[in-house]
Design an enzyme around this catalytic site. Sequence first.
Site, PDB file in Angstrom:
ATOM      1  N   ASP A 115      35.736  12.051   2.510  1.00 38.56           N
ATOM      2  CA  ASP A 115      34.960  10.898   2.979  1.00 38.56           C
ATOM      3  C   ASP A 115      34.648   9.961   1.801  1.00 38.56           C
ATOM      4  OD1 ASP A 115      33.200   9.333   4.549  1.00 38.56           O
ATOM      5  OD2 ASP A 115      31.501  10.559   3.926  1.00 38.56           O
ATOM      6  N   ASP A 164      31.884   7.031   1.752  1.00 36.21           N
ATOM      7  CA  ASP A 164      30.460   6.742   1.526  1.00 36.21           C
ATOM      8  C   ASP A 164      29.647   8.038   1.459  1.00 36.21           C
ATOM      9  OD1 ASP A 164      31.061   4.051   1.689  1.00 36.21           O
ATOM     10  OD2 ASP A 164      30.859   4.061   3.866  1.00 36.21           O
ATOM     11  N   ASP A 224      29.481  13.982   4.172  1.00 33.90           N
ATOM     12  CA  ASP A 224      28.030  14.170   4.100  1.00 33.90           C
ATOM     13  C   ASP A 224      27.373  14.132   5.486  1.00 33.90           C
ATOM     14  OD1 ASP A 224      28.696  11.419   4.197  1.00 33.90           O
ATOM     15  OD2 ASP A 224      26.693  10.860   3.515  1.00 33.90           O
TER      16      ASP A 224
END
Lengths: 170, 170
Positions: free
Chosen positions: B7, B9, B129
């Site tokens: 990922d 961000d 996240d």
Amino acid sequence: MKRILIDMDGVLADVYSRLFELHKEVTGELLCQDDVAGKLEEEAFPLQRQWVMSAGFFRSLPVMPGSIERVRKLNEKYHVVIISLATEFPASLTDKQYWLHEHFPFITWRQIVFCGDKSLVKADILVDDHPKNLDTFEGETIMFTQPHNLYLTTRHRRAGNWDEIERMLL
Amino acid sequence: MKRILIDMDGVLADVYSRLFELHKEVTGELLCQDDVAGKLEEEAFPLQRQWVMSAGFFRSLPVMPGSIERVRKLNEKYHVVIISLATEFPASLTDKQYWLHEHFPFITWRQIVFCGDKSLVKADILVDDHPKNLDTFEGETIMFTQPHNLYLTTRHRRAGNWDEIERMLL
């Protein structure tokens, strides 16, 4: 619900119409489909690479005839995902999504994939004009006929236009 | 070769550092991690939505410490694909790819996916996240700890930083 991947350029977006226009503007020469059939876009139009890299090219493409109403119907029967090898042209990414939202407003941002390798995506059906994408896809494949693939002998089912897609899938 | 999705961000791009800066600029208030822990970004920063929708936000994000050298190493051992739910923010798409090319120049355009649903992509490992992405992923999952997920009880393995990712995967 089966998942269907639908390519943008050459399937939803009528790239050739715009390339014919640009070629006429720049050279004065009016090409027809016979002049470009069987050639890759970059072979048929010497300035193609420069045009597709320029800002705004993808934002202004005409919509492939008959595609909007058929994608709307497919969207009720299938899990439709619109896919484009757009990371090859990073300047096109935002343009491509705005183009989709303008012409296919019923397609949400959750149904869009911009990537550099379509074989990464899980799906049952792929509609695409490029053998490089179709040949490595594990599910059902439909080759959307465009001038560059016109003379190819292929194992993929062919659709010459969106009427034929409707007959195949709806 | 196993395929690993990473990922952007909150894993490669240090979004919180920039949100803290913007919050300080706008309000004069200096927040710390304890102030925002356990809250979604939009809860912790009332103007977050406005900031992330604005042009240039993603282009200027700092790189997560230690990520560049570890992604470079992962790229030799795994099929690395960088993924971002970027179609939620169409204005960010081009920025995000240029950011990647600047900081991770060894990642090619073929290794990037911008989409609206990460469960569409075939892979063996996902580092992310957000539980919304990890919970629906069928392979091995690693939750990259960020303030918003700090207090979550989760079945996913946790990595608090890129040193820990290296110990887990390299």
